[in-house]
Design a protein around this motif. Structure first.
Motif, PDB file in Angstrom:
ATOM      1  N   GLY A   2     -27.453 -40.875  34.042  1.00 11.83           N
ATOM      2  CA  GLY A   2     -28.798 -40.415  34.354  1.00 11.83           C
ATOM      3  C   GLY A   2     -29.832 -41.400  33.834  1.00 11.83           C
ATOM      4  N   THR A   3     -31.086 -41.129  34.135  1.00 10.99           N
ATOM      5  CA  THR A   3     -32.162 -42.040  33.753  1.00 10.99           C
ATOM      6  C   THR A   3     -33.341 -41.258  33.206  1.00 10.99           C
ATOM      7  N   LEU A   4     -33.899 -41.770  32.115  1.00 16.88           N
ATOM      8  CA  LEU A   4     -35.133 -41.241  31.538  1.00 16.88           C
ATOM      9  C   LEU A   4     -36.211 -42.282  31.785  1.00 16.88           C
ATOM     10  N   HIS A   5     -37.234 -41.916  32.543  1.00 23.20           N
ATOM     11  CA  HIS A   5     -38.378 -42.799  32.785  1.00 23.20           C
ATOM     12  C   HIS A   5     -39.524 -42.304  31.921  1.00 23.20           C
ATOM     13  N   VAL A   6     -40.080 -43.200  31.123  1.00 24.02           N
ATOM     14  CA  VAL A   6     -41.197 -42.854  30.243  1.00 24.02           C
ATOM     15  C   VAL A   6     -42.381 -43.707  30.673  1.00 24.02           C
ATOM     16  N   GLY A   7     -43.441 -43.049  31.116  1.00 23.62           N
ATOM     17  CA  GLY A   7     -44.584 -43.800  31.614  1.00 23.62           C
ATOM     18  C   GLY A   7     -44.179 -44.571  32.861  1.00 23.62           C
ATOM     19  N   ARG A   8     -44.806 -45.725  33.063  1.00 26.07           N
ATOM     20  CA  ARG A   8     -44.499 -46.512  34.250  1.00 26.07           C
ATOM     21  C   ARG A   8     -43.587 -47.689  33.964  1.00 26.07           C
ATOM     22  N   ILE A   9     -43.360 -48.015  32.694  1.00 26.81           N
ATOM     23  CA  ILE A   9     -42.631 -49.254  32.429  1.00 26.81           C
ATOM     24  C   ILE A   9     -41.305 -49.095  31.696  1.00 26.81           C
ATOM     25  N   SER A  10     -41.055 -47.976  31.065  1.00 22.46           N
ATOM     26  CA  SER A  10     -39.836 -47.821  30.276  1.00 22.46           C
ATOM     27  C   SER A  10     -38.808 -46.986  31.017  1.00 22.46           C
ATOM     28  N   ILE A  58     -43.078 -38.090  31.990  1.00 20.09           N
ATOM     29  CA  ILE A  58     -41.648 -38.195  31.713  1.00 20.09           C
ATOM     30  C   ILE A  58     -40.920 -37.739  32.972  1.00 20.09           C
ATOM     31  N   VAL A  59     -40.007 -38.566  33.474  1.00 19.75           N
ATOM     32  CA  VAL A  59     -39.180 -38.197  34.620  1.00 19.75           C
ATOM     33  C   VAL A  59     -37.733 -38.349  34.174  1.00 19.75           C
ATOM     34  N   VAL A  60     -36.945 -37.306  34.372  1.00 21.43           N
ATOM     35  CA  VAL A  60     -35.535 -37.333  33.997  1.00 21.43           C
ATOM     36  C   VAL A  60     -34.723 -37.097  35.258  1.00 21.43           C
ATOM     37  N   ARG A  61     -33.788 -38.002  35.527  1.00 19.86           N
ATOM     38  CA  ARG A  61     -32.914 -37.868  36.696  1.00 19.86           C
ATOM     39  C   ARG A  61     -31.472 -37.829  36.226  1.00 19.86           C
ATOM     40  N   TYR A  62     -30.799 -36.735  36.556  1.00 18.35           N
ATOM     41  CA  TYR A  62     -29.389 -36.569  36.216  1.00 18.35           C
ATOM     42  C   TYR A  62     -28.534 -36.861  37.440  1.00 18.35           C
ATOM     43  N   ASP A  63     -27.332 -37.378  37.202  1.00 19.98           N
ATOM     44  CA  ASP A  63     -26.382 -37.575  38.295  1.00 19.98           C
ATOM     45  C   ASP A  63     -25.697 -36.276  38.681  1.00 19.98           C
ATOM     46  N   VAL A  64     -25.579 -35.357  37.730  1.00 18.98           N
ATOM     47  CA  VAL A  64     -24.919 -34.082  38.010  1.00 18.98           C
ATOM     48  C   VAL A  64     -25.960 -33.055  38.433  1.00 18.98           C
ATOM     49  N   ASP A  65     -25.525 -32.119  39.250  1.00 15.21           N
ATOM     50  CA  ASP A  65     -26.444 -31.123  39.786  1.00 15.21           C
ATOM     51  C   ASP A  65     -26.561 -29.902  38.886  1.00 15.21           C
ATOM     52  N   ASP A  66     -25.498 -29.557  38.185  1.00 12.84           N
ATOM     53  CA  ASP A  66     -25.518 -28.338  37.380  1.00 12.84           C
ATOM     54  C   ASP A  66     -25.938 -28.637  35.943  1.00 12.84           C
TER      55      ASP A  66
END
Length: 115
Positions: A2-10, A58-66
């Motif tokens: 998964g990915t944690l996006h913090v602001g626009r650059i991290s 803060i945007v968090v994207r997980y690969d798993v759905d559950d």
């Protein structure tokens, strides 16, 4: 992964079980309007740090759905780290140990790993 996006650059790429724990700790800090320093080793080997504060997106994207099970001992360990001077440190060892949580059934009161 998964990915944690913090602001626009991290951007921090983490295994989903690790991301779930980091996400929970960051949100807990932001809910009480406390910034948190997050530190990790980038893929190029450099240490990156970002001070996350309530005004940041803060945007968090997980690969798993559950939903992913959270380990209380790891949450407490990460929260202690987040409350310390050095901030929330995502070492390779901690990431590997937390990622292993996804490979086994969750334990209700698992003991915190030494460290």
């Amino acid at each position: 992964m998964g990915t944690l996006h913090v602001g626009r650059i991290s951007r921090i790429d983490l295994p989903d079980p690790v991301l779930a724990h980091v996400h929970a700790v960051v949100i807990a800090k932001l809910r009480v309007h406390e910034p948190v320093l997050v530190c990790w080793i980038a893929p190029d080997g450099r240490r990156d740090e970002v001070l996350v504060h309530p005004a940041m997106s803060i945007v968090v994207r997980y690969d798993v759905d559950d939903g992913l099970a959270l380990d209380r001992a790891w949450l407490e360990r990460l929260m202690r780290s987040a409350n310390g001077v050095g901030g929330l440190r995502l070492t390779a060892e901690a990431i590997a140990e937390m990622a292993a949580l996804g490979a086994r059934a969750p334990e209700s009161d698992a003991a915190a790993p030494a460290g």
